[in-house]
Design a protein around this motif. Structure first.
Motif, PDB file in Angstrom:
ATOM      1  N   ARG A 250     -15.505   7.641  -7.279  1.00 23.64           N
ATOM      2  CA  ARG A 250     -15.611   6.222  -6.914  1.00 23.64           C
ATOM      3  C   ARG A 250     -15.068   6.077  -5.497  1.00 23.64           C
ATOM      4  NH1 ARG A 250     -12.962   5.881 -11.988  1.00 23.64           N
ATOM      5  NH2 ARG A 250     -14.390   5.441 -13.701  1.00 23.64           N
ATOM      6  N   ASP A 251     -15.400   4.986  -4.857  1.00 25.83           N
ATOM      7  CA  ASP A 251     -14.923   4.787  -3.489  1.00 25.83           C
ATOM      8  C   ASP A 251     -13.401   4.764  -3.464  1.00 25.83           C
ATOM      9  OD1 ASP A 251     -17.510   4.625  -2.682  1.00 25.83           O
ATOM     10  OD2 ASP A 251     -17.606   2.438  -2.653  1.00 25.83           O
ATOM     11  N   PRO A 252     -12.783   5.466  -2.519  1.00 22.27           N
ATOM     12  CA  PRO A 252     -11.315   5.482  -2.458  1.00 22.27           C
ATOM     13  C   PRO A 252     -10.768   4.115  -2.040  1.00 22.27           C
ATOM     14  CG  PRO A 252     -12.249   6.583  -0.551  1.00 22.27           C
ATOM     15  CD  PRO A 252     -13.398   6.295  -1.467  1.00 22.27           C
ATOM     16  N   GLU A 253      -9.533   3.886  -2.419  1.00 21.18           N
ATOM     17  CA  GLU A 253      -8.863   2.625  -2.123  1.00 21.18           C
ATOM     18  C   GLU A 253      -7.627   2.894  -1.265  1.00 21.18           C
ATOM     19  OE1 GLU A 253      -7.857   1.124  -5.910  1.00 21.18           O
ATOM     20  OE2 GLU A 253      -9.947   0.754  -6.538  1.00 21.18           O
ATOM     21  N   PRO A 254      -7.294   1.969  -0.342  1.00 19.65           N
ATOM     22  CA  PRO A 254      -6.081   2.166   0.462  1.00 19.65           C
ATOM     23  C   PRO A 254      -4.833   1.982  -0.389  1.00 19.65           C
ATOM     24  CG  PRO A 254      -7.070   0.032   0.918  1.00 19.65           C
ATOM     25  CD  PRO A 254      -8.034   0.752   0.018  1.00 19.65           C
ATOM     26  N   VAL A 255      -3.791   2.728  -0.063  1.00 20.99           N
ATOM     27  CA  VAL A 255      -2.550   2.657  -0.820  1.00 20.99           C
ATOM     28  C   VAL A 255      -1.393   2.988   0.130  1.00 20.99           C
ATOM     29  CG1 VAL A 255      -2.632   5.079  -1.531  1.00 20.99           C
ATOM     30  CG2 VAL A 255      -1.380   3.426  -2.933  1.00 20.99           C
ATOM     31  N   GLU A 256      -0.249   2.400  -0.142  1.00 23.48           N
ATOM     32  CA  GLU A 256       0.941   2.673   0.659  1.00 23.48           C
ATOM     33  C   GLU A 256       1.582   3.980   0.186  1.00 23.48           C
ATOM     34  OE1 GLU A 256       2.173   1.150   3.246  1.00 23.48           O
ATOM     35  OE2 GLU A 256       0.600  -0.408   3.281  1.00 23.48           O
ATOM     36  N   ILE A 257       1.942   4.827   1.132  1.00 24.64           N
ATOM     37  CA  ILE A 257       2.606   6.089   0.805  1.00 24.64           C
ATOM     38  C   ILE A 257       3.868   6.212   1.644  1.00 24.64           C
ATOM     39  CG2 ILE A 257       0.516   7.308   0.105  1.00 24.64           C
ATOM     40  CD1 ILE A 257       0.359   8.510   2.863  1.00 24.64           C
TER      41      ILE A 257
END
Length: 811
Positions: A250-257
């Protein structure tokens, strides 16, 4: 006089050996040697010795003189990278991993022997050569240990959180992301790869290197060669630090790392900024130039080649112009010469300053800085690093008033590459780049020597007006032709070895295209980069677009008229022999060049007597191809893997593919009875083909209900070679049945090629060569952890066993 004395002395020794005493008298005043006639009963061996001995002495003297001249010219230093690279090649060619203690003991022993053999030059030289070879092997061993890339052991689907390292736009509209793995879950991988390369249909808007993403991914272990001696993705991935490949389901999603700690955060920010600059440049080039030409412009400046349409790539390959896209020595040199020419022209406007300062060195320093910037912007690929290193050595030589383009500088660059990245020695980039450069240096050195001798025999006549212009044009055309001929001849061997293709019209295509690349494309690219900060890059990019369009038109024209460029696979021995001949021809300057003749003869003999494989099997056991009597390639699948099939066609030197015919519902006995020599016949579970040798070759696609036990027994009894796409079955035909290759064999040892020999009237011999050695080397160790290598079938999720499912999905 010396020759007569030597003949007389040899005659005396020969006749003394058989008991005949021959007196000699020499008139010291006149210097005339008087030797009595040889008795009629003199033995034949004595007479032969009397003729051969002087010739041997003369050859020995000539050899010593040639070696002395080579040593005086510094040729011995040129053998250092050759010997060091030979050791690296030996390491990567070994079937097993050499232990470190054995290498250390060997180095210490050879060093001690070299020290003790100080009074014996020949022995000492041989020992030192062996020591350098072993040092090259040790460098490769250290690099393999230092790299230590954690590789994914088995394909798995998991939810991945990662940090983006680079983003590449593909020609099909997808994106390819290189990411550092932060964490995995559902399932959590116990041995997760540190870095992976993943494709995605789309990415979040504004995603930049350094950002975090999350998504469901299918991770796969890098594949091995599609046939023995072919390109090994697992090998390259190991040394590139890539432990897995795959795609986002599925399309990747932005996430805080979380940010990296300490200095790693600073390095990561610098890398992200540089990568962002590359992507911004590529986006601007695509926008300003547009179309496929914009993708080519982005590839020439930033090294991002993923967006170039495949049709453009194929036209360039068939025309022999694929080197235009690879950022290598050509691009670095053109960029450097453009900067040097512009700088010298600018300094010429200020004659007073130029007369007081070394403007030549200033121009070289400016070119060095621009090439370093080009290296960073182009992505710092291995080929670009190697090219920059070679050019930097030459520009630094100019700064210190040394000769710039010499074989010694090339040797220094080769030493640096071999010591830092020994694995590049086995790659096509290293081999083609250094062979072309060495051949050009040696070729132009020989041409200059010939030209000097010719000018010494006649007086110089100055040309004027139209005659001078015509002479310059002809000289330029001749220089391009000679350069293309020398470099093309030197690199053809490695193009055939690695890619099984050679472009018969490459000389004409390079004659037509290279002036456009050298005089239009690359100078306008340098001008565009220089004027881009001022937003004045419109006219340089327009000129660059015209140049790229012209080059592509030339490539398309030659591609349409190029016959089949597939050469077929050549033996490893032929490649090594011809490489040895190339080394001798380019690195020697005396009569020692004749030592290349035996290697040339051996290489061409091995090519002329080569035998192409009869059967090819993919490492997943799904695809089988058989070479038919008329030279076509018969495959067992109507939709075969395109990459494997293309490689196999070139290896077999053909363009003809024969798809299978279906006989749904036919029994095994009926299939065998109707087996064709031109294509596979298949039912729901089995495909069979009759080879020209008479051997029946079968492929088992399914072993469930579609393949009853009785059919298996019939196939084992009637067929000679059976490939089984099931890792759970081991030696099903027994010792007296058909030769079998199972999915478990291929999972452990990679793809296979088979040569069929007939022994006697009824006996057949199957010579099976696998692509990967067992026990595995460090870049193939992960293969033993796959389900197929452990004799397990494909994973199937069961509702009643969630724990077992999670266990099998973990790496």
């Amino acid at each position: 006089m010396g020759g007569k004395l030597a003949i007389a002395e040899s005659d005396e020794r020969a006749q003394f050996a058989v008991g005949t005493q021959t007196p000699e008298a020499e008139d010291a005043t006149q210097g005339i040697l008087v030797s009595p006639a040889r008795p009629a009963h003199a033995p034949v061996p004595a007479r032969i010795h009397g003729l051969v001995a002087p010739l041997g002495k003369r050859l020995n003297a000539d050899m010593r003189a040639a070696l002395s001249r080579e040593a005086a010219r510094g040729t011995l230093f040129l053998w250092l990278p050759v010997l060091l690279g030979s050791g690296a090649l030996a390491y990567f060619a070994l079937p097993v991993e050499p232990p470190a203690y054995a290498i250390v003991c060997g180095l210490l022993t050879l060093a001690l022997v070299a020290f003790l053999a100080a009074g014996k030059p020949l022995l000492r030289g041989a020992v030192l050569a062996a020591l350098i070879v072993l040092l090259g092997l040790a460098c490769a061993k250290v690099e393999s240990w230092r790299t230590g890339t954690p590789m994914l052991g088995a394909d798995v689907t998991t939810r991945l959180t990662a940090r983006v390292i680079s983003i590449e736009h593909r020609a099909n509209g997808r994106f390819r992301l290189t990411v550092d793995v932060v964490s995995t879950r559902r399932p959590q991988l116990r041995y997760a790869p540190a870095r992976a390369r993943l494709s995605a249909r789309s990415i979040p808007a504004g995603l930049r290197p350094g950002d975090g993403i999350e998504g469901l991914v299918r991770l796969m272990t890098p594949s091995g060669p599609v046939r023995p001696h072919a390109y090994d993705f697992s090998f390259e991935s190991y040394f590139d630090g890539l432990g897995a490949v795959g795609f986002f389901m599925r399309d990747p999603e932005p996430v805080e790392i979380e940010p990296l700690p300490g200095a790693r955060q600073w390095v990561q920010r610098m890398s992200s900024s540089l990568q962002g600059l590359r992507e911004s440049l590529a986006a601007r080039l695509r926008e300003r130039v547009g179309g496929a030409e914009g993708e080519v412009a982005a590839a020439l400046i930033t090294g991002m080649r993923g967006g170039i349409p495949e049709a453009y790539n194929e036209d360039l390959r068939r025309a022999g112009l694929a080197h235009v896209l690879a950022i290598s020595g050509l691009h670095m040199a053109l960029a450097a010469f453009t900067v040097i020419g512009a700088a010298r022209l600018g300094f010429a406007l200020f004659p007073g300053f130029s007369s007081r300062h070394p403007v030549r060195k200033y121009a070289a320093a400016a070119a060095l800085l621009v090439c370093f910037f080009y290296l960073l912007v182009s992505g710092s690929g291995v080929a670009a690093q190697r090219s920059f290193l070679m050019l930097a050595v030459m520009l630094l030589a100019l700064l210190f008033d040394r000769a710039a383009l010499t074989m010694r500088n090339l040797a220094v660059a080769a030493l640096a590459v071999i010591i830092t990245t020994p694995h590049e020695v086995v790659g096509p980039g290293f081999q083609m780049s250094f062979s072309a450069t060495a051949a050009l240096i040696a070729g132009y050195a020989a041409w200059n020597a010939h030209r000097e001798k010719r000018l010494a025999r006649k007086s110089y006549v100055e040309r004027r007006g139209a005659a001078k212009l015509i002479h310059l044009v002809l000289l330029s055309i001749g220089g391009i032709a000679l350069t293309s001929l020398i470099a093309g001849t030197a690199t053809t061997l490695y193009g055939v070895w690695h890619f099984q293709r050679a472009s018969p019209l490459a000389l004409g295509a390079n004659l037509a295209a290279m002036p456009v690349v050298s005089l239009v494309v690359m100078p306008s690219a340098v001008a565009a980069i220089a004027t881009m900060p001022l937003n004045l890059d419109g006219w340089p990019l327009a000129v660059m677009e015209w140049g790229i369009s012209t080059v592509m038109s030339i490539a398309r024209w030659f591609s349409e008229r190029t016959p089949i460029d597939a050469t077929g696979a050549i033996p490893l021995g032929a490649t090594l022999s011809l490489t040895a001949a190339l080394v001798v021809l380019t690195m020697t300057t005396t009569r020692l060049r004749i030592a290349a003749l035996p290697f040339l003869a051996m290489g061409f003999f091995l090519i002329a007597t080569r035998s192409l494989p009869d059967v090819l099997v993919s490492e997943d056991a799904r695809l089988v191809a058989v070479r038919t009597q008329d030279g076509a390639l018969a495959v067992n699948r109507k939709r075969p893997n395109a990459f494997s099939l293309e490689n196999w066609l070139r290896a077999e030197g053909t363009e003809t593919v024969r798809k299978p015919d279906g006989l749904s519902g036919a029994s095994t006995a009926e299939l065998i009875a109707r087996a064709s020599a031109h294509h596979f016949l298949c039912n729901d579970a089995i495909c069979v083909l009759r080879h020209e040798s008479g051997a029946i070759i079968g492929h088992v696609r399914k072993t469930d209900a579609a393949m009853p036990r009785r059919s298996f027994r019939e196939l084992c009894g009637a067929a000679d070679l059976v490939v089984i796409n099931d890792a759970r079955i081991d030696r099903p035909c027994g010792a007296d049945g058909a030769q079998t290759i199972t999915a478990r064999d291929l999972a452990r040892r990679g793809s296979a090629e088979i040569r069929i020999e007939r022994k006697g009237r009824d006996a057949l011999l199957f010579n099976i060569a696998y692509a990967i050695s067992d026990p595995h080397r460090p870049w193939h160790v992960q293969r033993q952890f796959s389900r197929a290598a452990r004799g397990l079938g494909p994973y199937k999720r069961t509702r009643n066993a969630p724990k077992e499912a999670n266990k099998h999905k973990q790496n």
